[in-house]
Design a protein around this motif. Structure first.
Motif, PDB file in Angstrom:
ATOM      1  N   THR A   1      37.763  28.081  42.769  1.00  0.00           N
ATOM      2  CA  THR A   1      36.464  28.327  41.847  1.00  0.00           C
ATOM      3  C   THR A   1      36.324  29.704  41.746  1.00  0.00           C
ATOM      4  N   TYR A   2      36.628  30.439  42.703  1.00  0.00           N
ATOM      5  CA  TYR A   2      36.511  32.077  42.373  1.00  0.00           C
ATOM      6  C   TYR A   2      37.520  32.525  41.561  1.00  0.00           C
ATOM      7  N   ARG A   3      38.705  32.185  41.388  1.00  0.00           N
ATOM      8  CA  ARG A   3      39.578  32.371  40.468  1.00  0.00           C
ATOM      9  C   ARG A   3      39.273  32.047  38.990  1.00  0.00           C
ATOM     10  N   ALA A   4      38.627  30.806  39.000  1.00  0.00           N
ATOM     11  CA  ALA A   4      38.198  30.336  37.649  1.00  0.00           C
ATOM     12  C   ALA A   4      37.064  31.179  37.044  1.00  0.00           C
ATOM     13  N   LEU A   5      36.049  31.637  38.244  1.00  0.00           N
ATOM     14  CA  LEU A   5      35.157  32.701  37.367  1.00  0.00           C
ATOM     15  C   LEU A   5      35.815  34.063  37.047  1.00  0.00           C
ATOM     16  N   MET A   6      36.516  34.405  37.810  1.00  0.00           N
ATOM     17  CA  MET A   6      37.185  35.816  37.528  1.00  0.00           C
ATOM     18  C   MET A   6      37.945  35.618  35.985  1.00  0.00           C
ATOM     19  N   LEU A   7      38.720  34.406  35.764  1.00  0.00           N
ATOM     20  CA  LEU A   7      39.241  34.226  34.614  1.00  0.00           C
ATOM     21  C   LEU A   7      38.478  34.141  33.389  1.00  0.00           C
ATOM     22  N   ILE A   8      37.040  33.485  33.667  1.00  0.00           N
ATOM     23  CA  ILE A   8      36.459  33.501  32.544  1.00  0.00           C
ATOM     24  C   ILE A   8      35.581  34.750  32.252  1.00  0.00           C
ATOM     25  N   ILE A   9      35.381  35.560  33.442  1.00  0.00           N
ATOM     26  CA  ILE A   9      34.527  36.820  33.360  1.00  0.00           C
ATOM     27  C   ILE A   9      35.638  37.812  32.407  1.00  0.00           C
ATOM     28  N   HIS A  10      36.950  37.651  32.909  1.00  0.00           N
ATOM     29  CA  HIS A  10      38.012  38.483  32.023  1.00  0.00           C
ATOM     30  C   HIS A  10      38.137  38.265  30.785  1.00  0.00           C
ATOM     31  N   ASP A  11      38.255  36.964  30.435  1.00  0.00           N
ATOM     32  CA  ASP A  11      38.499  36.504  28.942  1.00  0.00           C
ATOM     33  C   ASP A  11      37.093  36.736  27.906  1.00  0.00           C
ATOM     34  N   GLN A  12      35.761  36.538  28.685  1.00  0.00           N
ATOM     35  CA  GLN A  12      34.528  36.700  27.845  1.00  0.00           C
ATOM     36  C   GLN A  12      33.985  38.065  27.765  1.00  0.00           C
ATOM     37  N   PHE A  13      34.336  38.887  28.898  1.00  0.00           N
ATOM     38  CA  PHE A  13      33.866  40.153  28.810  1.00  0.00           C
ATOM     39  C   PHE A  13      34.515  41.410  28.837  1.00  0.00           C
ATOM     40  N   GLN A  14      35.733  41.093  29.941  1.00  0.00           N
ATOM     41  CA  GLN A  14      36.761  42.370  29.750  1.00  0.00           C
ATOM     42  C   GLN A  14      37.516  42.428  28.503  1.00  0.00           C
ATOM     43  N   ASP A  15      37.893  41.233  28.074  1.00  0.00           N
ATOM     44  CA  ASP A  15      38.454  41.136  26.769  1.00  0.00           C
ATOM     45  C   ASP A  15      37.728  40.806  25.708  1.00  0.00           C
ATOM     46  N   TYR A  16      36.330  40.908  25.813  1.00  0.00           N
ATOM     47  CA  TYR A  16      35.582  40.809  24.720  1.00  0.00           C
ATOM     48  C   TYR A  16      35.501  39.440  24.037  1.00  0.00           C
ATOM     49  N   GLY A  17      36.019  38.438  24.501  1.00  0.00           N
ATOM     50  CA  GLY A  17      36.142  37.321  23.725  1.00  0.00           C
ATOM     51  C   GLY A  17      34.721  36.666  23.423  1.00  0.00           C
TER      52      GLY A  17
END
Length: 359
Positions: free
Chosen positions: A203-219
């Motif tokens: 679940t935490y890996r999923a959270l990090m993937l979503i934050i990475h895509d949506q914010f760190q990569d500006y998705g």
């Protein structure tokens, strides 16, 4: 345009394991290569080989076999790096692809195509981690400038197939993790060959993937789809432990974060058929964002006009970012204004650039 539109639907159907119907394979394989999902098609090929063109099966199997070899080398590289850091008293946290590499069964190691090894250490251990990697031949290829809010060091060796991206925090803005707290609170200690690591829960890996895509990569601002990470989210949900939707929801703080997470979950449900609770895929702004993602993926010329949708959440972004970084006397929540000129220029450049893995 029509071929690109059909390719997205067809590729997602292949990744879901649905029978092939009227597939234009040149476009589908091209899109799979663009989104770095070609190795993940191996299950589809194994299931429907008797009705697929021979050259399609041969190509996908060849890419998969090569990725198995590459990921085997990455796994050896990862173990060596972990053992070196352990020797200096550092127990790293494996992020993203590194975590997938460490947890995947041997027979599934080649499904995910990865570019580097993302590893996190606590701030007090960062210098020791860099020194440990330097002692086994790694050199610093790139690092964060002194004024950067995020610390990272990218290290490489000429004999390796990938770099190591060493970080001191989970991916994305730190204030996005106010709810769940430090990553170590959501990790389990595990053996990795001769070494010892921390691995985040699914679940935490999923959270990090979503934050990475949506914010760190500006998705979220650009309307990008990262199909490779959607496949990984699906696989996390299909794992033995699975995803705890209630826990994931509890980690979400603020309207912007909620909109971004639900946008990703809508894509996961619609494109890959994952069952998502209705309460996490029914709100208006996430649905509008997902419609934007589909339109842009199918008709890339709409990317620039759709940048105007960023204003839907600009107020939420400024309120939450200010709360995260500024002292209380400097906070001015509730104010709205147009983005700065340099912000608009950055978004425009990113919206028109070719970004590996994004569609």
């Amino acid at each position: 345009m029509a071929k690109h539109s059909a390719a997205l639907t067809s590729l997602c159907n292949c990744l879901r394991g649905l029978p092939p119907v009227d597939v234009e394979w040149t476009s589908v394989i091209g899109l799979a290569n663009q989104t770095l999902t070609t190795p993940a098609l191996i299950d589809f090929v194994d299931q429907f080989a008797s009705v697929l063109p021979e050259d399609v099966c041969t190509y996908i199997r060849q890419i998969y076999r090569r990725n198995v070899l590459r990921n085997d080398r990455l796994a050896g590289q990862l173990e060596e790096a972990v053992v070196a850091m352990n020797g200096q008293g550092v127990t790293p946290v494996l992020l993203k692809g590194a975590a997938a590499l460490a947890t995947a069964p041997d027979e599934r190691r080649g499904v995910r195509l990865m570019c580097d090894l993302d590893i996190m250490v606590v701030p007090d251990e960062a210098e020791r981690a860099v020194a440990a990697l330097g002692a086994i031949g790694y050199e610093i290829h790139d690092q964060a400038p002194p004024e950067s809010r995020r610390w990272y060091v990218e290290l490489n060796r000429s004999r390796d197939v990938g770099t190591i991206d060493l970080q001191r925090a989970a991916p994305g803005p730190a204030y996005r993790y106010r709810g769940p707290g430090h990553a170590l609170n959501h990790c389990v200690r595990a053996l990795l060959g001769r070494g010892s690591v921390y691995i985040p829960t699914p679940t935490y890996r999923a959270l990090m993937l979503i934050i990475h895509d949506q914010f760190q990569d500006y998705g979220y601002w650009l309307g990008d789809l990262d199909l490779r990470h959607l496949v990984e989210l699906r696989d996390l949900n299909n794992s033995v432990e699975g995803l705890d939707w209630k826990e994931l929801s509890s980690h979400v703080s603020g309207e912007l974060m909620k909109n971004a997470v639900e946008t990703q979950l809508l894509a996961l449900a619609a494109l890959l058929g994952v069952e998502i609770p209705h309460s996490m895929r029914s709100r208006l702004i996430p649905r509008l964002q997902f419609m934007r993602q589909l339109m842009q993926a199918r008709f890339p010329a709409t990317r620039v006009p759709f940048l105007a949708m960023t204003v839907l959440d600009l107020r939420n972004y400024r309120r939450e970012a200010t709360t995260g970084y500024a002292p209380p006397t400097a906070r001015r929540p509730g104010l709205w204004s147009m983005p700065r000129a340099d912000t608009l220029q950055f978004l425009l450049r990113a919206a028109t650039a070719i970004r590996v893995g994004k569609v």
